[in-house]
Each structure stands twice: as structure tokens, then as C-alpha cells.
Enzyme design. Structure first.
Site, PDB file in Angstrom:
ATOM      1  N   ASN A 199       0.920  -1.704   0.070  1.00  0.00           N
ATOM      2  CA  ASN A 199       0.041  -0.095   0.064  1.00  0.00           C
ATOM      3  C   ASN A 199       1.103   1.173   0.064  1.00  0.00           C
ATOM      4  OD1 ASN A 199      -2.461  -2.082   0.089  1.00  0.00           O
ATOM      5  ND2 ASN A 199      -2.375  -1.366   2.382  1.00  0.00           N
ATOM      6  N   CYS A 243       8.880  20.883  -9.776  1.00  0.00           N
ATOM      7  CA  CYS A 243      10.307  21.467  -9.968  1.00  0.00           C
ATOM      8  C   CYS A 243      11.557  22.349 -10.046  1.00  0.00           C
ATOM      9  CB  CYS A 243      11.415  19.577  -9.348  1.00  0.00           C
ATOM     10  SG  CYS A 243      13.035  19.772  -8.578  1.00  0.00           S
ATOM     11  N   HIS A 287       5.993  -0.800  -3.073  1.00  0.00           N
ATOM     12  CA  HIS A 287       5.258   0.226  -4.063  1.00  0.00           C
ATOM     13  C   HIS A 287       5.293   2.063  -3.339  1.00  0.00           C
ATOM     14  CE1 HIS A 287       2.863  -4.101  -4.959  1.00  0.00           C
ATOM     15  NE2 HIS A 287       4.170  -3.822  -5.090  1.00  0.00           N
ATOM     16  N   ASP A 338      -1.354   4.507   1.013  1.00  0.00           N
ATOM     17  CA  ASP A 338      -1.964   5.209   1.467  1.00  0.00           C
ATOM     18  C   ASP A 338      -1.139   5.653   2.562  1.00  0.00           C
ATOM     19  OD1 ASP A 338      -3.678   2.376   2.321  1.00  0.00           O
ATOM     20  OD2 ASP A 338      -2.077   3.269   3.424  1.00  0.00           O
ATOM     21  N   CYS A 361      14.188  22.835 -10.028  1.00  0.00           N
ATOM     22  CA  CYS A 361      14.624  23.025 -11.100  1.00  0.00           C
ATOM     23  C   CYS A 361      13.834  22.968 -13.182  1.00  0.00           C
ATOM     24  CB  CYS A 361      15.604  21.493 -11.576  1.00  0.00           C
ATOM     25  SG  CYS A 361      14.825  19.668 -11.694  1.00  0.00           S
ATOM     26  N   THR A 409      -3.947  -8.963  -0.065  1.00  0.00           N
ATOM     27  CA  THR A 409      -4.233  -8.807  -0.935  1.00  0.00           C
ATOM     28  C   THR A 409      -4.705  -9.468  -2.355  1.00  0.00           C
ATOM     29  OG1 THR A 409      -2.123  -8.270  -2.470  1.00  0.00           O
ATOM     30  CG2 THR A 409      -1.722  -9.767  -0.793  1.00  0.00           C
ATOM     31  N   SER A 410      -4.953  -9.712  -3.562  1.00  0.00           N
ATOM     32  CA  SER A 410      -5.104 -10.190  -4.180  1.00  0.00           C
ATOM     33  C   SER A 410      -4.275 -11.291  -4.630  1.00  0.00           C
ATOM     34  CB  SER A 410      -5.452  -9.197  -5.229  1.00  0.00           C
ATOM     35  OG  SER A 410      -4.821  -8.253  -6.103  1.00  0.00           O
TER      36      SER A 410
HETATM   37  C1  BV8 Z   1       8.224  -5.151 -12.153  1.00  0.00           C
HETATM   38  C2  BV8 Z   1       1.562   1.232  -7.039  1.00  0.00           C
HETATM   39  C3  BV8 Z   1      10.325  -5.440 -14.006  1.00  0.00           C
HETATM   40  C4  BV8 Z   1       1.706   2.617  -7.542  1.00  0.00           C
HETATM   41  C5  BV8 Z   1       1.481  -1.507  -7.396  1.00  0.00           C
HETATM   42  C6  BV8 Z   1       4.238  -6.415 -17.889  1.00  0.00           C
HETATM   43  C7  BV8 Z   1       4.966  -5.456 -18.379  1.00  0.00           C
HETATM   44  C8  BV8 Z   1       5.705  -5.171 -16.579  1.00  0.00           C
HETATM   45  C9  BV8 Z   1       5.493  -5.612 -16.128  1.00  0.00           C
HETATM   46  C10 BV8 Z   1       4.647  -6.987 -16.042  1.00  0.00           C
HETATM   47  C11 BV8 Z   1       3.738  -7.333 -16.932  1.00  0.00           C
HETATM   48  N1  BV8 Z   1       3.094  -8.570 -16.763  1.00  0.00           N
HETATM   49  C12 BV8 Z   1       2.904  -8.590 -15.617  1.00  0.00           C
HETATM   50  C13 BV8 Z   1       4.213  -7.952 -14.575  1.00  0.00           C
HETATM   51  C14 BV8 Z   1       4.102  -7.397 -13.899  1.00  0.00           C
HETATM   52  C15 BV8 Z   1       3.410  -6.092 -12.780  1.00  0.00           C
HETATM   53  C16 BV8 Z   1       2.745  -7.560 -12.537  1.00  0.00           C
HETATM   54  O1  BV8 Z   1       2.547  -7.987 -11.668  1.00  0.00           O
HETATM   55  N2  BV8 Z   1       1.297  -7.017 -13.212  1.00  0.00           N
HETATM   56  C17 BV8 Z   1      -0.052  -7.914 -12.506  1.00  0.00           C
HETATM   57  C18 BV8 Z   1      -0.920  -7.223 -12.833  1.00  0.00           C
HETATM   58  C19 BV8 Z   1       0.160  -9.293 -13.436  1.00  0.00           C
HETATM   59  N3  BV8 Z   1       4.701  -6.348 -11.878  1.00  0.00           N
HETATM   60  C20 BV8 Z   1       5.205  -4.514 -12.083  1.00  0.00           C
HETATM   61  O2  BV8 Z   1       4.992  -4.628 -12.996  1.00  0.00           O
HETATM   62  C21 BV8 Z   1       6.119  -4.513 -10.450  1.00  0.00           C
HETATM   63  N4  BV8 Z   1       7.270  -4.600 -11.537  1.00  0.00           N
HETATM   64  O3  BV8 Z   1       7.698  -6.153 -11.946  1.00  0.00           O
HETATM   65  O4  BV8 Z   1       9.341  -4.785 -12.651  1.00  0.00           O
HETATM   66  C22 BV8 Z   1      11.563  -5.327 -13.768  1.00  0.00           C
HETATM   67  C23 BV8 Z   1      12.328  -5.557 -12.808  1.00  0.00           C
HETATM   68  C24 BV8 Z   1      13.921  -5.046 -13.310  1.00  0.00           C
HETATM   69  C25 BV8 Z   1      13.977  -4.038 -13.394  1.00  0.00           C
HETATM   70  C26 BV8 Z   1      12.713  -3.020 -14.113  1.00  0.00           C
HETATM   71  C27 BV8 Z   1      11.873  -3.698 -14.370  1.00  0.00           C
HETATM   72  C28 BV8 Z   1       5.092  -3.148 -10.426  1.00  0.00           C
HETATM   73  C29 BV8 Z   1       4.323  -3.908  -8.935  1.00  0.00           C
HETATM   74  C30 BV8 Z   1       3.973  -2.407  -8.646  1.00  0.00           C
HETATM   75  C31 BV8 Z   1       2.901  -1.794  -9.013  1.00  0.00           C
HETATM   76  N5  BV8 Z   1       2.431  -1.053  -8.535  1.00  0.00           N
HETATM   77  N6  BV8 Z   1       0.910   0.708  -6.676  1.00  0.00           N
HETATM   78  C32 BV8 Z   1      -0.369   2.886  -6.756  1.00  0.00           C
HETATM   79  O5  BV8 Z   1      -0.540   2.366  -5.647  1.00  0.00           O
HETATM   80  O6  BV8 Z   1      -0.579   3.373  -7.734  1.00  0.00           O
HETATM   81  S1  BV8 Z   1       1.080  -2.427  -7.343  1.00  0.00           S
HETATM   82  C33 BV8 Z   1      -1.164  -1.743  -6.756  1.00  0.00           C
HETATM   83  O7  BV8 Z   1      -0.969  -3.117  -6.762  1.00  0.00           O
HETATM   84  C34 BV8 Z   1      -1.098  -1.953  -5.349  1.00  0.00           C
HETATM   85  O8  BV8 Z   1      -0.065  -0.954  -5.299  1.00  0.00           O
HETATM   86  C35 BV8 Z   1      -1.759  -2.546  -4.504  1.00  0.00           C
HETATM   87  O9  BV8 Z   1      -1.096  -2.828  -3.533  1.00  0.00           O
HETATM   88  C36 BV8 Z   1      -1.404  -3.660  -5.337  1.00  0.00           C
HETATM   89  C37 BV8 Z   1      -1.839  -5.373  -4.907  1.00  0.00           C
HETATM   90  O10 BV8 Z   1      -2.621  -5.007  -5.571  1.00  0.00           O
HETATM   91  P1  BV8 Z   1      -4.274  -5.475  -3.244  1.00  0.00           P
HETATM   92  O11 BV8 Z   1      -3.423  -4.140  -2.751  1.00  0.00           O
HETATM   93  O12 BV8 Z   1      -3.808  -6.567  -3.738  1.00  0.00           O
HETATM   94  O13 BV8 Z   1      -5.459  -4.847  -4.109  1.00  0.00           O
HETATM   95  P2  BV8 Z   1      -6.279  -5.830  -4.697  1.00  0.00           P
HETATM   96  O14 BV8 Z   1      -7.673  -4.622  -4.015  1.00  0.00           O
HETATM   97  O15 BV8 Z   1      -5.777  -6.210  -5.584  1.00  0.00           O
HETATM   98  O16 BV8 Z   1      -6.560  -6.203  -3.642  1.00  0.00           O
HETATM   99  C38 BV8 Z   1      -6.856  -6.470  -2.263  1.00  0.00           C
HETATM  100  C39 BV8 Z   1      -7.432  -7.541  -1.137  1.00  0.00           C
HETATM  101  O17 BV8 Z   1      -8.162  -7.223  -0.612  1.00  0.00           O
HETATM  102  C40 BV8 Z   1      -8.312  -8.558  -2.583  1.00  0.00           C
HETATM  103  O18 BV8 Z   1      -8.063  -9.813  -2.661  1.00  0.00           O
HETATM  104  C41 BV8 Z   1      -9.645  -7.847  -1.486  1.00  0.00           C
HETATM  105  O19 BV8 Z   1     -10.548  -9.542  -1.346  1.00  0.00           O
HETATM  106  C42 BV8 Z   1      -8.966  -8.240  -0.197  1.00  0.00           C
HETATM  107  N7  BV8 Z   1     -10.171  -6.962   0.955  1.00  0.00           N
HETATM  108  C43 BV8 Z   1     -11.388  -6.059   0.375  1.00  0.00           C
HETATM  109  N8  BV8 Z   1     -11.493  -5.816   1.592  1.00  0.00           N
HETATM  110  C44 BV8 Z   1     -10.843  -6.885   2.833  1.00  0.00           C
HETATM  111  C45 BV8 Z   1      -9.796  -7.897   2.182  1.00  0.00           C
HETATM  112  N9  BV8 Z   1      -9.697  -8.660   3.186  1.00  0.00           N
HETATM  113  C46 BV8 Z   1      -9.895  -8.245   4.020  1.00  0.00           C
HETATM  114  N10 BV8 Z   1     -10.306  -7.283   5.067  1.00  0.00           N
HETATM  115  C47 BV8 Z   1     -10.869  -6.871   3.902  1.00  0.00           C
HETATM  116  N11 BV8 Z   1     -11.917  -6.018   4.348  1.00  0.00           N
HETATM  117 ZN    ZN Z   2      14.518  18.467 -10.295  1.00  0.00          ZN
END
Ligand code: BV8
Ligand code: ZN
Length: 222
Positions: free
Chosen positions: A83, A129, A100, A85, A131, A169-170
Site C-alpha cells: 500500500n 520541481c 511500492h 496510502d 529545476c 491482498t489479491s
Molecule cells: C516489475 C503502486 C520489472 C502504484 C502498484 C507486463 C509488463 C511489465 C510488468 C509486468 C507485465 N506483466 C506482469 C508484470 C509484472 C507486474 C505485475 O505483477 N502485474 C500484475 C497486474 C499481473 N509487476 C510490475 O510491473 C512490478 N514491477 O515487475 O518490474 C522490472 C524488474 C527490474 C527492473 C525493471 C523492471 C511493479 C508492480 C507495482 C505496481 N504498483 N502500486 C499505485 O498504487 O498507484 S500495484 C498495486 O497493486 C498496489 O500497490 C496494490 O497494493 C497492489 C496489489 O493489489 P492489492 O493490494 O492486492 O489490492 P487488490 O484490490 O488487488 O486486492 C485487495 C484484496 O483485499 C482482495 O483480495 C480483497 O478480497 C481483499 N479485501 C478487500 N477488503 C478486505 C479484504 N481483505 C481483508 N479485509 C477486508 N476488509
Molecule cells: Zn528537479
């Protein structure tokens, strides 16, 4: 412990993939990318400014509070969050490993400038910025590497813990979700807390169905 958007849901923060996770019909994956920012920095900043304004109006919930008080009783406890947030910090959790990034941090797209800026709304979008270049949110976008230090610390915690809790987390986003595999491979007992099934529910040792804000206080009371 690894947390996701589900731990902030009971504070009123929409999760990424649940109902209400859309903004003007855009999905997070459409906007949280360097390409989207390069194409339309103002649109991406309108989304982040909207989220920041939402977050400024909410408070940590009982899940955040239970984690913060548990850490005071469990010296070896490490909190890793996906998160951005800031609600774990607001609840009093110290040294949160943010794999993240943080929506309250801004950093320059050109020089090394980086700062925490909690103003809502920001005076101009996109913010500039000194700059002259555009500032970006201090978060990790899809396709970007995770912060090296945070990621190294998160991996170290996952492979050396006895019990790994994964909450709200999903488990769809990598490499963060891979921490679960690392913990399991290293012999940790893995406990999942989630409202729904995830791809890991059948693999973990215990998968508890319910709200983090309701289950964590009793789960961590021991
Ligand atoms: C990387 C910050 C490589 C921003 C986020 C194609 C191209 C490039 C990369 C990829 C690609 N295909 C796949 C990838 C990898 C990609 C990825 O995993 N994609 C997924 C969609 C398949 N990953 C990346 O790109 C990562 N980087 O791979 O780089 C690299 C390596 C070296 C050098 C250069 C490059 C970067 C991933 C980070 C992305 N940024 N957030 C922002 O927030 O604006 S991700 C975003 O999703 C958030 O951070 C969030 O936390 C995260 C995961 O989501 P969840 O937190 O799980 O939230 P979600 O809604 O999905 O689920 C909520 C869950 O809670 C559910 O299960 C629900 O049932 C449950 N719930 C609901 N209420 C409750 C509850 N549980 C309990 N109690 C409740 N009350
Ligand atoms: Zn700057």
C-alpha cells in the site's frame, strides 16, 4: 507480514480490483505506468491528487491499529506493505517496508529532488520541481523496479521468519506476491487473511475468510 489494499478497505479506501476501484472508468493498470505519465502527466496526476484527497479524509482502521500495537509486543515483527496510502504510518507502525513506495512522496523526473508533500489538493498539476522538470508521485509503477533497499529487506524478512501473515491482498502483483512463495519455501507457516479466495488460498497453511479489521485484533491478541 505482507499487507495489501484490503487492510485499508475498512477505512473507506477503495481497493484496486474491488468495487469502486475505478476512477473515471480507468483501471489502476492503465494509469499507474511510466508510459501513461509520459503520455498525459496531468491525467495521471489528477488520479493521484484525487486519491490523496480521499486519503486525507480517512483514518487508520482496527486492522492498522492491531498491527501497530502488535509490533510493540513482538520485537522480531516486520511489516511489509504494497500500500502507498500511509495508513500504517498513521496508525503508529514504525519502519514500514513500502515495496511500492508512498503516495505522499514526490520526486523529480530529472534531478535528485525528493520530498514528502502532504498538501491536498496540490497547488498545480502536474507539480513542478525547482529545476523546472515535472515531479512524479513517489510510487512504483507497473514495469518499474521496486526500491532496491525495501525489496531486499522484504525478501530477507520472508526467508527468515517463522510465521508469514499475508493480509488483504489479491496476491496478483509480482514480485511482491512472490514473498509468499519465498516464506513457504523457507519453511515458514503461512496464514492468509482475506475476504475472498486468492491464488494462494489453497497453498497457505491457514486461510481465514473475513475482514482484516475484525480478524486481526483477535489473531494478534496472543
Ligand atoms: C516489475 C503502486 C520489472 C502504484 C502498484 C507486463 C509488463 C511489465 C510488468 C509486468 C507485465 N506483466 C506482469 C508484470 C509484472 C507486474 C505485475 O505483477 N502485474 C500484475 C497486474 C499481473 N509487476 C510490475 O510491473 C512490478 N514491477 O515487475 O518490474 C522490472 C524488474 C527490474 C527492473 C525493471 C523492471 C511493479 C508492480 C507495482 C505496481 N504498483 N502500486 C499505485 O498504487 O498507484 S500495484 C498495486 O497493486 C498496489 O500497490 C496494490 O497494493 C497492489 C496489489 O493489489 P492489492 O493490494 O492486492 O489490492 P487488490 O484490490 O488487488 O486486492 C485487495 C484484496 O483485499 C482482495 O483480495 C480483497 O478480497 C481483499 N479485501 C478487500 N477488503 C478486505 C479484504 N481483505 C481483508 N479485509 C477486508 N476488509
Ligand atoms: Zn528537479
Amino acid at each position: 507480514m505482507l499487507t495489501g489494499a484490503g487492510v485499508s478497505a475498512e477505512s473507506g479506501v477503495p481497493t484496486f480490483r474491488g468495487a469502486g476501484g475505478l476512477w473515471r472508468s480507468f483501471r489502476a493498470e492503465d494509469l499507474a505506468t511510466a508510459a501513461a505519465f509520459a503520455r498525459d502527466p496531468r491525467l495521471v496526476w489528477e488520479w493521484y491528487d484525487w486519491r490523496r484527497r480521499q486519503l486525507a479524509a480517512v483514518r487508520p482502521n482496527t486492522a492498522h491499529d492491531a498491527l501497530a500495537s502488535f509490533a510493540a509486543r513482538a520485537p522480531g515483527f516486520t511489516l511489509v506493505t504494497q500500500n502507498v496510502d500511509g495508513l500504517h504510518d498513521a496508525a503508529g507502525s514504525a519502519d514500514v517496508i513500502k515495496v511500492h513506495g508512498d503516495i505522499w512522496d514526490l520526486r523529480c523526473t530529472r534531478c535528485g529532488f525528493a520530498a514528502r508533500d502532504t498538501r491536498v489538493p496540490l497547488p498545480e498539476l502536474p507539480p513542478r520541481c525547482t529545476c523546472g522538470a515535472t515531479l512524479r508521485p513517489g510510487v512504483v509503477w507497473f514495469g518499474e523496479a521496486l526500491p532496491a533497499d525495501a525489496w531486499a529487506r522484504a525478501q530477507n524478512a520472508a526467508v527468515s521468519c517463522g510465521v508469514f501473515l499475508v493480509v488483504g491482498t489479491s496476491a496478483l502483483v509480482y514480485p511482491a506476491a512472490g514473498l509468499i512463495d519465498m516464506a513457504k519455501a523457507a519453511g515458514a507457516g503461512v496464514i492468509e487473511v482475506n475476504l475472498d479466495d486468492t491464488p494462494y488460498s489453497a497453498l497457505v497453511d491457514v486461510s481465514l475468510r473475513g475482514k482484516a479489521g475484525e480478524l486481526l485484533p483477535s489473531l494478534l491478541a496472543c
